[in-house]
Design a protein around this motif. Structure first.
Motif, PDB file in Angstrom:
ATOM      1  N   TRP A   1      -1.271   0.619  13.979  1.00  0.00           N
ATOM      2  CA  TRP A   1      -0.646   1.202  12.792  1.00  0.00           C
ATOM      3  C   TRP A   1      -1.077   0.471  11.526  1.00  0.00           C
ATOM      4  O   TRP A   1      -1.193   1.069  10.451  1.00  0.00           O
ATOM      5  CB  TRP A   1       0.877   1.221  12.936  1.00  0.00           C
ATOM      6  CG  TRP A   1       1.549  -0.118  12.860  1.00  0.00           C
ATOM      7  CD1 TRP A   1       1.749  -1.000  13.857  1.00  0.00           C
ATOM      8  CD2 TRP A   1       2.109  -0.703  11.683  1.00  0.00           C
ATOM      9  NE1 TRP A   1       2.388  -2.118  13.392  1.00  0.00           N
ATOM     10  CE2 TRP A   1       2.641  -1.962  12.057  1.00  0.00           C
ATOM     11  CE3 TRP A   1       2.232  -0.295  10.352  1.00  0.00           C
ATOM     12  CZ2 TRP A   1       3.255  -2.813  11.156  1.00  0.00           C
ATOM     13  CZ3 TRP A   1       2.847  -1.140   9.446  1.00  0.00           C
ATOM     14  CH2 TRP A   1       3.357  -2.384   9.844  1.00  0.00           C
ATOM     15  N   LYS A   2      -1.361  -0.834  11.648  1.00  0.00           N
ATOM     16  CA  LYS A   2      -1.795  -1.597  10.475  1.00  0.00           C
ATOM     17  C   LYS A   2      -3.098  -1.051   9.897  1.00  0.00           C
ATOM     18  O   LYS A   2      -3.298  -1.044   8.684  1.00  0.00           O
ATOM     19  CB  LYS A   2      -1.974  -3.072  10.841  1.00  0.00           C
ATOM     20  CG  LYS A   2      -0.689  -3.818  11.111  1.00  0.00           C
ATOM     21  CD  LYS A   2      -0.932  -5.305  11.359  1.00  0.00           C
ATOM     22  CE  LYS A   2      -1.726  -5.535  12.625  1.00  0.00           C
ATOM     23  NZ  LYS A   2      -1.853  -6.998  12.940  1.00  0.00           N
ATOM     24  N   SER A   3      -3.982  -0.592  10.779  1.00  0.00           N
ATOM     25  CA  SER A   3      -5.281  -0.107  10.318  1.00  0.00           C
ATOM     26  C   SER A   3      -5.163   1.160   9.480  1.00  0.00           C
ATOM     27  O   SER A   3      -6.074   1.490   8.717  1.00  0.00           O
ATOM     28  CB  SER A   3      -6.199   0.139  11.514  1.00  0.00           C
ATOM     29  OG  SER A   3      -5.670   1.152  12.349  1.00  0.00           O
ATOM     30  N   ALA A   4      -4.053   1.878   9.627  1.00  0.00           N
ATOM     31  CA  ALA A   4      -3.862   3.119   8.864  1.00  0.00           C
ATOM     32  C   ALA A   4      -3.182   2.893   7.527  1.00  0.00           C
ATOM     33  O   ALA A   4      -3.009   3.840   6.749  1.00  0.00           O
ATOM     34  CB  ALA A   4      -3.051   4.108   9.696  1.00  0.00           C
ATOM     35  N   LEU A   5      -2.802   1.647   7.232  1.00  0.00           N
ATOM     36  CA  LEU A   5      -2.060   1.382   6.000  1.00  0.00           C
ATOM     37  C   LEU A   5      -2.888   1.605   4.737  1.00  0.00           C
ATOM     38  O   LEU A   5      -2.400   2.180   3.769  1.00  0.00           O
ATOM     39  CB  LEU A   5      -1.530  -0.056   6.016  1.00  0.00           C
ATOM     40  CG  LEU A   5      -0.194  -0.284   6.715  1.00  0.00           C
ATOM     41  CD1 LEU A   5       0.093  -1.777   6.818  1.00  0.00           C
ATOM     42  CD2 LEU A   5       0.926   0.423   5.971  1.00  0.00           C
ATOM     43  N   VAL A   6      -4.129   1.125   4.724  1.00  0.00           N
ATOM     44  CA  VAL A   6      -4.932   1.218   3.504  1.00  0.00           C
ATOM     45  C   VAL A   6      -5.129   2.668   3.059  1.00  0.00           C
ATOM     46  O   VAL A   6      -4.870   2.995   1.893  1.00  0.00           O
ATOM     47  CB  VAL A   6      -6.281   0.484   3.675  1.00  0.00           C
ATOM     48  CG1 VAL A   6      -7.242   0.856   2.543  1.00  0.00           C
ATOM     49  CG2 VAL A   6      -6.067  -1.027   3.698  1.00  0.00           C
ATOM     50  N   PRO A   7      -5.557   3.599   3.938  1.00  0.00           N
ATOM     51  CA  PRO A   7      -5.684   4.990   3.479  1.00  0.00           C
ATOM     52  C   PRO A   7      -4.354   5.586   3.007  1.00  0.00           C
ATOM     53  O   PRO A   7      -4.331   6.367   2.044  1.00  0.00           O
ATOM     54  CB  PRO A   7      -6.201   5.723   4.717  1.00  0.00           C
ATOM     55  CG  PRO A   7      -6.851   4.669   5.545  1.00  0.00           C
ATOM     56  CD  PRO A   7      -6.040   3.431   5.320  1.00  0.00           C
ATOM     57  N   PHE A   8      -3.265   5.219   3.674  1.00  0.00           N
ATOM     58  CA  PHE A   8      -1.951   5.734   3.277  1.00  0.00           C
ATOM     59  C   PHE A   8      -1.564   5.212   1.899  1.00  0.00           C
ATOM     60  O   PHE A   8      -1.166   5.985   1.009  1.00  0.00           O
ATOM     61  CB  PHE A   8      -0.905   5.319   4.308  1.00  0.00           C
ATOM     62  CG  PHE A   8       0.498   5.681   3.929  1.00  0.00           C
ATOM     63  CD1 PHE A   8       0.954   6.990   4.054  1.00  0.00           C
ATOM     64  CD2 PHE A   8       1.368   4.713   3.438  1.00  0.00           C
ATOM     65  CE1 PHE A   8       2.253   7.324   3.698  1.00  0.00           C
ATOM     66  CE2 PHE A   8       2.672   5.035   3.081  1.00  0.00           C
ATOM     67  CZ  PHE A   8       3.113   6.351   3.205  1.00  0.00           C
TER      68      PHE A   8
END
Length: 340
Positions: A95-102
């Motif tokens: 889930w951490k890897s999806a933080l930047v695009p979000f």
């Protein structure tokens, strides 16, 4: 069909081998959308490698270590990217890897379902591990329409890293390399010792190769220095380069080797991506899942009943899957390949 000039952000993986395999996705995106612009968010160490991928228009460093949350770093990178990309493809499943695009408010954010990413990703796909049975297939599938990807039957472009000929000349001079034909050795495996052929076997193989007229280059990171010393000690024409070169240097040095002998490791994938013949040693892992992506590869494995176990350390305490793989077998394969 994406609009011409679409801006695509790829959140890259955190391992060397996976980053090489991610190039297959980048190649797929450029082939399908020639006018697209690709940015890659990745660990800082990987930027020199990304510079060797012609498909990458922009590499953005995310300086967060393994296991770190890195909220401030992610927030700062996201703020710098806001408004600059039309869609994002998130390769890691955390889930951490999806933080930047979000946080960057990228309109379309695609990745595999996992780790409660319902809010962070607004386009999610279920991972079918039977059809998408290789890491590289999973990466490439995210660059295809779901209808084309679901079967797992699609083309996989082979990674191809650019080589810097001028840097190679400088390296040969600085490191005192000879004019002998070179064989590369990669004794490390970041994942754990269950993937490592014994250093004593590498040393025996190196001694035979020197007698046969070769130079041996032992490559790896700082963690591999001790193994490199064990392999190279008192052997003329054997160079322990572990910890002495950058990742980009390894690209050029491996491209200059005629063949390499390697554990299932990140540098195995680098060697494959520069077209060098690879002799890949598999024990606890499987070439069915992470094969070297080249036609110039020979797989060496014993296929014992206890392997592949995918463990970091042999659960039975003997690592026979590699300890029983003899140096003589590998030497014979190298000589046969050289003659061919």
């Amino acid at each position: 069909m994406a609009d011409a000039g679409e801006r695509i952000l790829v959140v890259g993986p955190s391992w060397v081998g996976d980053m090489v395999m991610a190039q297959s996705l980048l190649m797929t995106l450029k082939a399908r959308h020639p006018c697209c612009r690709i940015g890659v968010v990745a660990p800082a160490w990987s930027l020199p490698m990304l510079s060797r991928m012609v498909e990458v228009d922009e590499a953005i460093a995310l300086d967060v270590g393994h296991g770190e949350f890195g909220w401030r770093a992610r927030r700062n990178v996201a703020a710098a990217l806001r408004g600059r990309f039309d869609r994002a493809i998130v390769l890691p499943r955390s889930w951490k890897s999806a933080l930047v695009p979000f946080l960057a408010r990228i309109p379309q954010r695609l990745g595999f379902t996992g780790e409660q990413r319902v809010v962070l990703l607004n386009q999610r796909r279920r991972l079918d591990k039977q059809r998408l049975d290789q890491t590289v297939k999973r990466f490439v599938s995210l660059g295809l329409p779901e209808s084309d990807a679901v079967s797992g039957d699609f083309a996989i472009p082979r990674p191809h890293l650019a080589v810097d000929a001028d840097n190679l000349v400088e390296l040969r001079l600085r490191l005192g390399l000879s004019s002998r034909p070179a064989i590369g050795m990669m004794p490390g495996a970041e994942y754990g010792p269950a993937k490592q052929w014994p250093p004593a076997y590498f040393r025996q193989l190196a001694a035979w190769l020197v007698e046969a007229g070769f130079e041996v280059r032992v490559l790896g990171g700082p963690k591999d220095v001790e193994d490199g010393e064990q392999i190279a000690a008192e052997l003329k024409h054997v160079h322990n380069l572990c910890g002495k070169t950058r990742l980009a240097d390894a690209v050029d040095l491996l491209a200059d080797c005629q063949q390499v002998v390697t554990n299932d490791s990140g540098l195995m994938h680098v060697a494959a991506a520069v077209g060098t013949r690879v002799h890949a040693l598999y024990g606890s892992s499987s070439p069915d899942f992470t094969p070297p992506l080249t036609v110039q590869a020979q797989i060496h494995r014993l296929g014992l009943s206890c392997s592949p176990c995918f463990a970091r350390v042999c659960p039975l305490g003997h690592t026979n899957c590699l300890n029983q793989l003899s140096p003589q077998r590998i030497f014979d394969a190298l000589v046969t390949s050289q003659a061919g």
